[in-house]
Write a protein that holds these residues in place. Structure first.
Motif, short mmCIF file in Angstrom:
data_model
loop_
_atom_site.label_atom_id
_atom_site.label_comp_id
_atom_site.label_asym_id
_atom_site.label_seq_id
_atom_site.Cartn_x
_atom_site.Cartn_y
_atom_site.Cartn_z
N THR A 113 -40.78 -36.89 7.07
CA THR A 113 -39.68 -35.97 6.76
C THR A 113 -39.53 -35.88 5.25
O THR A 113 -39.88 -36.80 4.52
CB THR A 113 -38.37 -36.47 7.38
OG1 THR A 113 -38.18 -37.84 7.04
CG2 THR A 113 -38.40 -36.32 8.89
N PRO A 114 -39.03 -34.76 4.75
CA PRO A 114 -38.93 -34.58 3.29
C PRO A 114 -37.98 -35.59 2.66
O PRO A 114 -37.00 -36.02 3.28
CB PRO A 114 -38.39 -33.16 3.14
CG PRO A 114 -38.66 -32.49 4.45
CD PRO A 114 -38.59 -33.56 5.49
N ALA A 115 -38.29 -35.96 1.43
CA ALA A 115 -37.38 -36.79 0.65
C ALA A 115 -36.38 -35.85 0.00
O ALA A 115 -36.60 -35.32 -1.10
CB ALA A 115 -38.15 -37.59 -0.39
N THR A 116 -35.26 -35.60 0.66
CA THR A 116 -34.31 -34.59 0.19
C THR A 116 -33.53 -35.03 -1.03
O THR A 116 -32.95 -34.21 -1.72
CB THR A 116 -33.33 -34.25 1.33
OG1 THR A 116 -32.70 -35.45 1.77
CG2 THR A 116 -34.08 -33.63 2.50
N THR A 117 -33.49 -36.33 -1.29
CA THR A 117 -32.73 -36.84 -2.43
C THR A 117 -33.58 -37.82 -3.22
O THR A 117 -34.18 -38.74 -2.65
CB THR A 117 -31.46 -37.56 -1.95
OG1 THR A 117 -30.66 -36.65 -1.20
CG2 THR A 117 -30.66 -38.08 -3.13
N THR A 118 -33.65 -37.59 -4.53
CA THR A 118 -34.35 -38.51 -5.42
C THR A 118 -33.46 -38.78 -6.63
O THR A 118 -32.51 -38.04 -6.91
CB THR A 118 -35.69 -37.93 -5.90
OG1 THR A 118 -35.45 -36.73 -6.65
CG2 THR A 118 -36.60 -37.62 -4.72
N PHE A 119 -33.79 -39.83 -7.38
CA PHE A 119 -33.09 -40.16 -8.61
C PHE A 119 -34.10 -40.27 -9.74
O PHE A 119 -35.30 -40.45 -9.50
CB PHE A 119 -32.33 -41.49 -8.48
CG PHE A 119 -31.13 -41.43 -7.58
CD1 PHE A 119 -29.92 -40.94 -8.06
CD2 PHE A 119 -31.21 -41.87 -6.27
CE1 PHE A 119 -28.81 -40.89 -7.23
CE2 PHE A 119 -30.11 -41.82 -5.44
CZ PHE A 119 -28.90 -41.33 -5.92
N ARG A 120 -33.60 -40.17 -10.95
CA ARG A 120 -34.43 -40.36 -12.15
C ARG A 120 -34.24 -41.78 -12.69
O ARG A 120 -33.19 -42.39 -12.51
CB ARG A 120 -34.05 -39.35 -13.23
CG ARG A 120 -34.35 -37.91 -12.86
CD ARG A 120 -35.83 -37.62 -12.98
NE ARG A 120 -36.13 -36.24 -12.68
CZ ARG A 120 -37.30 -35.67 -12.90
NH1 ARG A 120 -38.29 -36.40 -13.40
NH2 ARG A 120 -37.50 -34.41 -12.60
N THR A 121 -35.25 -42.29 -13.37
CA THR A 121 -35.18 -43.66 -13.88
C THR A 121 -34.06 -43.84 -14.90
O THR A 121 -33.49 -44.93 -15.02
CB THR A 121 -36.52 -44.04 -14.52
OG1 THR A 121 -36.89 -43.04 -15.49
CG2 THR A 121 -37.62 -44.17 -13.48
#
Length: 651
Positions: free
Chosen positions: A487-495
Motif C-alpha cells: 500500500t502507498p506510504a501516504t505520510t512521510t517526514f523529512r530528516t
C-alpha cells in the motif's frame, strides 16, 4: 539501500516552524495493481539452491557407505544371535528360530532377550526402546538432529539381540536409526547448520534402509514422506547420494537380485481384478487400523504394570514365546515365510497362523518397549492377508494377492503409499503389478487417513507432546509478490523536521480522530534533503515522545528494513522475522532510495486468506442452459483497508 547512517546531517529546525511538517502522499506512488505481472523476474527461480548443497551431497557418500556396512553388519549379527540362541552354534548363516528342535528355547529365549534389552535401555540409553523411526523423527523435530554416539552402537546390538532371540520384528527400523546416527555424528564434527545436519542424518537413514532391502528408490521416498518434512534440492540430493552409495556398496556383499521372488503377474488383467484390488485395499486398511490400535493398546497396558519399565521387554518376550509355541514360523524376521507367501507356496495353516499369531505377538510385544522394526512384520502380515484373500478371490498368479495386499498394508500402516508401492516393486521387480498395487495401497491409505489421526510411526511422537504434520504444500507466500499487496506510504517526514513537532502533529490527529490521515499509517519513512529514504519512525516512537523535543527526526529514526516489489512474500516474512519487525518499506530495485509503499504483517495474512478462500469456498462455475452472472474475483490487494497499517502493531 539508504539507511539512517547514510542520510545527510539535517539542519537545525527553525523555532518558528509549526508542527505540520508531515508530507501526505507527495513522496509515494500508488502500488501496482494486483493483476500486474510485469516482465521476467530474473532473481527468482523454481528452486532456492546454494552451491553448498554439493558439499553436503559429497559428505553423504561416505555416510552412505558406512551405513551400508552397518546394515550388513546388523544382518550378520542377527544371524549370529539366532544361531547361538536356538541352535547352539557360532555361525553367521541365515537360519530361523522356528527351526530349533527344542521347544523350551522358543519359550525361554525371547524372555532372556527382553531382559537384556531392558538392562541395556536402563543403564545404556533409553532411546534404544521402540522401533527406531519415531526416535529418528523426534531427534529431527526437537533434538537438532543430534544423535548420541553411543546410540550408534547400542541400537543395532539391542535390535540384533531382540530379533536374534525370536522377536517378530524387522531390522529396518533399527538400521534407519543407526544409519541416521552415522550421518548425525559426522555432521556434529563439522560446522554445519541444523538443516544440513538433518539432511545428513536422513541420508544415513535412507542409506541403511537401501542397503537392507536393496531398495534405493523406496528409501528415498520414505525419507521424503516421513523424515525430511520437505521436498527441496538441498535435502533430496544428499539423500539420493547416500541411498545410491549404500546400494552400490551392498551389491558385492549381499547381491543385487530382488529380495523376494516375484508373483509372475501377467501383463493383461481382467477388469474384475482391479475392482477386487479396491476390496483388498479396504481389507489392508482395516488390518492397518487393527495393528496400529494393538501396538498402542499394548503400550497403554504396559504403562499400568506395577513394575519398572526395564522389565517390560521381558514380559513382552513371554508373549512372544507363547505365540511361538503356537506358530514357530512367526518368530524372527521371517524373510523365508514372506517368500513363500509371495510365491504362492504357503499352506493354509501357515497363512492363518501368521495372520493371527504374528499380528498379536508383534503388536503386543512392541508396546513393551523392546527394540525392533515394523516393515518386515508388515510384509509378513500383509502377505498373509493377501494369501488368505487369494483363497477366495479369483486366481491371477501365484502370490498376486499377497503382493498387492502387502503394498496395501504398508500404505495403511505407514501412511506412505508411494513408499509402499515402490518398495514392493523393488523387492520383487514385478512391474506388471504396478497398477493393482497403486489401487490397493491408495484404498488402504484413504481408509487409514480418514479414520486415524496418526500412524503407528507418529502416534508415539504425539504421545510425547509433539505435533507432526505430513502434508507438504507450497507456501502461499512463495507464489505472491510484494507489489501485489503493498500500500502507498501516504505520510512521510523529512530528516530536518523536529521530533517534537511530529509528535504534536500525531497527537493532534489522534485527538481529532483523523483515522484516514496520519493514524492510518503506523510506520513513517524519513527522507533526507534529496527525497531518499534515510530511516523510519513508528507511531509508537512519536506518541511516546515529547511535543517540545527539539531533536531532528534523523536522531530518532531507525534503520529502514526494505523490500523490493518483485520479491516474494515468503522472503519478506523471513526478513521480518530475522529483524523482529512487522513492517517494511518497499523500494524499487532501480531506485533504491525512492519510497514506493509499505508492506505489513497484515498483508502477509491477506495472502493466506486468499489461499484459504481457494481451499474452502465451493462454487459452481458452469450450469447448463443457464446464464451465470460474473462473480467478482477475490483479488490479492489491500483494497478496503485503511492506509499502510491495520494489524495493530508498530514494528
Amino acid at each position: 539501500m539508504p539507511t539512517a547512517d547514510t542520510a545527510r546531517k539535517p539542519k537545525k529546525p527553525k523555532k518558528s516552524k509549526k508542527p505540520t511538517e508531515a508530507t501526505t502522499a507527495t513522496n509515494a506512488e500508488p502500488s501496482p495493481s494486483g493483476s500486474h505481472t510485469g516482465g521476467k523476474i530474473a532473481h527468482l527461480g523454481d528452486f532456492h539452491v546454494l552451491p553448498r548443497v554439493a558439499v553436503i551431497a559429497a559428505l553423504a557418500a561416505p555416510v552412505g557407505a558406512v551405513a551400508a556396512l552397518v546394515a550388513v553388519g546388523l544382518l550378520k549379527l542377527i544371524a549370529l544371535f539366532t544361531n547361538l540362541c536356538f541352535h547352539g552354534r557360532l555361525a553367521f548363516g541365515q537360519t530361523t528360530p522356528g527351526s530349533t528342535t527344542h521347544w523350551w528355547l522358543i519359550l525361554l529365549m525371547p524372555v532372556l532377550g527382553g531382559l537384556v534389552i531392558g538392562l541395556m535401555a536402563r543403564f545404556g540409553s533409553e532411546k534404544i526402546r521402540g522401533h527406531g523411526m519415531p526416535e529418528a523423527i523426534e531427534s529431527i523435530l526437537v533434538g537438532g538432529s543430534k544423535v548420541q554416539p553411543r546410540l550408534a552402537v547400542l541400537k543395532p546390538v539391542s535390535s540384533a539381540i531382540s530379533i536374534g532371540t525370536g522377536g517378530p520384528f524387522g531390522a529396518e527400523g533399527p538400521i534407519i536409526m543407526t544409519g541416521g546416527a552415522v550421518g548425525s555424528i559426522l555432521a556434529q564434527f563439522l560446522r554445519v547448520t541444523t538443516d544440513e545436519r538433518k539432511t545428513l542424518l536422513v541420508a544415513g537413514s535412507a542409506a541403511g534402509m537401501a542397503a537392507t532391502f536393496n531398495a534405493p528408490l523406496a528409501a528415498i521416498l520414505l525419507a521424503v514422506e516421513l523424515l525430511l518434512f520437505e521436498w527441496r534440492p538441498r535435502s533430496y540430493l544428499p539423500v539420493a547420494v547416500g541411498a545410491v552409495t549404500a546400494t552400490i556398496v551392498r551389491g558385492p556383499i549381499l547381491g543385487t537380485a530382488p529380495l523376494f521372488g516375484g508373483a509372475h503377474v501377467p501383463a493383461q488383467l481382467p477388469s474384475s481384478t482391479y475392482a477386487l484390488c479396491i476390496v483388498a485395499g479396504i481389507g489392508a486398511g482395516l488390518l492397518a487400523l487393527l495393528a496400529t490400535w494393538l501396538v498402542y493398546f499394548s503400550e497403554d497396558l504396559f504403562a499400568r504394570v506395577p513394575l519398572h519399565w526395564m522389565w517390560w521387554p521381558a514380559l513382552g518376550g513371554a508373549v512372544i514365546g507363547i505365540g511361538g509355541l503356537v506358530e514357530p514360523r512367526a518368530l524372527g524376521v521371517g524373510y523365508d515365510v514372506i517368500d513363500q507367501l509371495l510365491t504362492g507356496r504357503a499352506t493354509i495353516g501357515l497363512i492363518l497362523g501368521i495372520l493371527v499369531v504374528k499380528t498379536l505377538i508383534w503388536g503386543l510385544s512392541l508396546g513393551s518397549g523392546t527394540s525392533g522394526g515394523v516393515l518386515a512384520p508388515m510384509f509378513m502380515i500383509g502377505g498373509a492377508l493377501g494369501a488368505a484373500e487369494g483363497l477366495v478371490f479369483p486366481s491371477v498368479s501365484p502370490g498376486f494377492w499377497a503382493l498387492v495386499s502387502l503394498a496395501g498394508v504398508l500404505g495403511g500402516v505407514m501412511r506412505s503409499p508411494l513408499t509402499g508401492i515402490v518398495f514392493c516393486l523393488e523387492l520383487t521387480h514385478e512391474m506388471n503389478a504396478l497398477i493393482p498395487m497403486v489401487i490397493t495401497a491408495s484404498s488402504a491409505y484413504l481408509l487409514s487417513v480418514i479414520i486415524l489421526k496418526r500412524s503407528v510411526l507418529t502416534e508415539k511422537i504425539a504421545r510425547r507432546g509433539l505435533h507432526l504434520t505430513r502434508e507438504y504444500s507450497v507456501d502461499p507466500l512463495e507464489v505472491h509478490l510484494v507489489r501485489q499487496l503493498e500500500t502507498p506510504a501516504t505520510t512521510t517526514f523529512r530528516t530536518e523536521h523536529s521530533a517534537g513537532g511530529a509528535t504534536a502533529l500525531l497527537r493532534e490527529a489522534l485527538h481529532s480522530g483523523d483515522a484516514d490521515g496520519l493514524l492510518a499509517q503506523r510506520l513513517y519513512p524519513v527522507l533526507d534533503d534529496s527525497g531518499h529514504l534515510a530511516g523510519v519512525v513508528t507511531r509508537t516512537d512519536l506518541l511516546h515522545g515529547a511535543p517540545d523535543d527539539p531533536r531532528p527526526l534523523s536522531d530518532l529514526a531507525r534503520p529502514a528494513i526494505t523490500a523490493h516489489p518483485d520479491e516474494t512474500l515468503r522472503t519478506i516474512a523471513n526478513r521480518m522475522a530475522g529483524h523482529h519487525v512487522t513492517r517494511v518499506v518497499v523500494v524499487p530495485r532501480d531506485r533504491p532510495g525512492h519510497v514506493e509503499g509499505i508492506l505489513s504483517l497484515r498483508h502477509l495474512l491477506e495472502a493466506r486468506r486468499v489461499d484459504l478462500h481457494e481451499e474452502q469456498h465451493a462454487e459452481r462455475v458452469l450450469i447448463p442452459f443457464r446464464r451465470v452472472p460474473r462473480q467478482p474475483e477475490l483479488a490479492l490487494s489491500a483494497a478496503g483497508t485503511t492506509g499502510a497499517g491495520g494489524d495493530g502493531s508498530d514494528r
